[in-house]
Design a protein around this motif. Sequence first.
Motif, PDB file in Angstrom:
ATOM      1  N   PRO A  57       6.251 -11.851 -26.189  1.00  0.00           N
ATOM      2  CA  PRO A  57       6.725 -13.119 -25.632  1.00  0.00           C
ATOM      3  C   PRO A  57       8.052 -13.534 -26.255  1.00  0.00           C
ATOM      4  O   PRO A  57       8.294 -13.317 -27.445  1.00  0.00           O
ATOM      5  CB  PRO A  57       5.605 -14.111 -25.996  1.00  0.00           C
ATOM      6  N   THR A  58       8.915 -14.143 -25.446  1.00  0.00           N
ATOM      7  CA  THR A  58      10.213 -14.589 -25.948  1.00  0.00           C
ATOM      8  C   THR A  58      10.059 -15.889 -26.724  1.00  0.00           C
ATOM      9  O   THR A  58       9.047 -16.587 -26.617  1.00  0.00           O
ATOM     10  CB  THR A  58      11.187 -14.831 -24.780  1.00  0.00           C
ATOM     11  N   THR A  59      11.080 -16.225 -27.503  1.00  0.00           N
ATOM     12  CA  THR A  59      11.056 -17.482 -28.255  1.00  0.00           C
ATOM     13  C   THR A  59      10.959 -18.666 -27.309  1.00  0.00           C
ATOM     14  O   THR A  59      10.302 -19.665 -27.602  1.00  0.00           O
ATOM     15  CB  THR A  59      12.320 -17.612 -29.126  1.00  0.00           C
ATOM     16  N   GLN A  60      11.597 -18.555 -26.147  1.00  0.00           N
ATOM     17  CA  GLN A  60      11.528 -19.635 -25.159  1.00  0.00           C
ATOM     18  C   GLN A  60      10.088 -19.849 -24.696  1.00  0.00           C
ATOM     19  O   GLN A  60       9.610 -20.986 -24.609  1.00  0.00           O
ATOM     20  CB  GLN A  60      12.417 -19.294 -23.961  1.00  0.00           C
ATOM     21  N   HIS A  61       9.390 -18.761 -24.416  1.00  0.00           N
ATOM     22  CA  HIS A  61       8.003 -18.875 -23.987  1.00  0.00           C
ATOM     23  C   HIS A  61       7.131 -19.417 -25.116  1.00  0.00           C
ATOM     24  O   HIS A  61       6.226 -20.226 -24.885  1.00  0.00           O
ATOM     25  CB  HIS A  61       7.464 -17.513 -23.533  1.00  0.00           C
ATOM     26  N   ALA A  91       7.198 -22.229 -35.421  1.00  0.00           N
ATOM     27  CA  ALA A  91       7.515 -21.455 -36.624  1.00  0.00           C
ATOM     28  C   ALA A  91       6.426 -20.428 -36.905  1.00  0.00           C
ATOM     29  O   ALA A  91       6.704 -19.274 -37.264  1.00  0.00           O
ATOM     30  CB  ALA A  91       7.688 -22.396 -37.820  1.00  0.00           C
ATOM     31  N   GLY A  92       5.162 -20.833 -36.728  1.00  0.00           N
ATOM     32  CA  GLY A  92       4.057 -19.901 -36.942  1.00  0.00           C
ATOM     33  C   GLY A  92       4.045 -18.776 -35.920  1.00  0.00           C
ATOM     34  O   GLY A  92       3.819 -17.609 -36.263  1.00  0.00           O
ATOM     35  N   LEU A  93       4.290 -19.114 -34.656  1.00  0.00           N
ATOM     36  CA  LEU A  93       4.310 -18.097 -33.604  1.00  0.00           C
ATOM     37  C   LEU A  93       5.455 -17.106 -33.812  1.00  0.00           C
ATOM     38  O   LEU A  93       5.277 -15.893 -33.632  1.00  0.00           O
ATOM     39  CB  LEU A  93       4.430 -18.767 -32.233  1.00  0.00           C
ATOM     40  N   VAL A  94       6.610 -17.621 -34.201  1.00  0.00           N
ATOM     41  CA  VAL A  94       7.767 -16.741 -34.459  1.00  0.00           C
ATOM     42  C   VAL A  94       7.475 -15.839 -35.667  1.00  0.00           C
ATOM     43  O   VAL A  94       7.807 -14.644 -35.661  1.00  0.00           O
ATOM     44  CB  VAL A  94       9.044 -17.578 -34.680  1.00  0.00           C
ATOM     45  N   MET A  95       6.835 -16.395 -36.698  1.00  0.00           N
ATOM     46  CA  MET A  95       6.454 -15.614 -37.870  1.00  0.00           C
ATOM     47  C   MET A  95       5.542 -14.455 -37.464  1.00  0.00           C
ATOM     48  O   MET A  95       5.687 -13.326 -37.924  1.00  0.00           O
ATOM     49  CB  MET A  95       5.750 -16.521 -38.887  1.00  0.00           C
ATOM     50  N   ALA A 135       3.194  -7.466 -31.252  1.00  0.00           N
ATOM     51  CA  ALA A 135       2.924  -8.887 -30.980  1.00  0.00           C
ATOM     52  C   ALA A 135       3.025  -9.133 -29.479  1.00  0.00           C
ATOM     53  O   ALA A 135       3.993  -9.711 -28.984  1.00  0.00           O
ATOM     54  CB  ALA A 135       3.908  -9.765 -31.753  1.00  0.00           C
ATOM     55  N   THR A 136       2.031  -8.698 -28.747  1.00  0.00           N
ATOM     56  CA  THR A 136       2.099  -8.716 -27.288  1.00  0.00           C
ATOM     57  C   THR A 136       1.469  -9.976 -26.704  1.00  0.00           C
ATOM     58  O   THR A 136       0.704 -10.685 -27.361  1.00  0.00           O
ATOM     59  CB  THR A 136       1.370  -7.493 -26.706  1.00  0.00           C
ATOM     60  N   VAL A 137       1.769 -10.194 -25.436  1.00  0.00           N
ATOM     61  CA  VAL A 137       1.163 -11.298 -24.697  1.00  0.00           C
ATOM     62  C   VAL A 137      -0.356 -11.143 -24.674  1.00  0.00           C
ATOM     63  O   VAL A 137      -1.095 -12.122 -24.785  1.00  0.00           O
ATOM     64  CB  VAL A 137       1.730 -11.347 -23.259  1.00  0.00           C
TER      65      VAL A 137
END
Length: 206
Positions: free
Chosen positions: A117-121, A164-168, A177-179
């Motif tokens: 997933p992208t940072t935007q998503h 921040a947690g999701l990006v980490m 780190a897939t959908v």
Amino acid sequence: MDPKHKKFLRSQRLQLADEILVDDTIVQYLYQEDILTQSHLEEIQCESSNRRKVLKLLDILPTRGSRAFHHFIKSLEKEFPWIKDSLLQLCDEEDSEPPPPFTVQCGLPDQILSTVPTTQHLNHLAACLGPEWKSILLDMGLSSADLYRCCADHPLSIQSQVLAGLVMWTQRNGRKATVQLLLQSLQAVDVPPSVLKQVHGPNHNA
């Protein structure tokens, strides 16, 4: 944890509190299998009675990922085999026609499931999540210390803490780190499929 197993443990909560002893065999096995952390062990041991220790353990287990139920049942094998057998029998009896796969409910095409997933998503998802976000990130493999860092770095915005947690998570796991993994963790804490459909569905061709 599978929502079915969460519901089952909740239905057996008071009976388990009366029947099992939370001794070193159970908690140390769960610690060995990375279901419980050192912090969890301390939380459990701080409780004043065995009944409260069992209830604390049952509070923690649903937040500890898809392996937690299996290993909890296995932890009963040595000292409480009759309870283990009874739980497995009751769980089988409660099984009914399975719902459609979570990925189908979310309406995402197969080619999206294996993408990162992208940072935007992730930002859109962060805006949709409520108090359950910590349980989701713990299920995805982040530690309590990681969550504390996210909160400390962004004290004024829950959405920023979640992002921040999701990006980490994506940075640590790279292409893994897939959908689909994200879907599984959302399912484990009973987040409705519509949440991820709203986040990723309209933009899945972007």
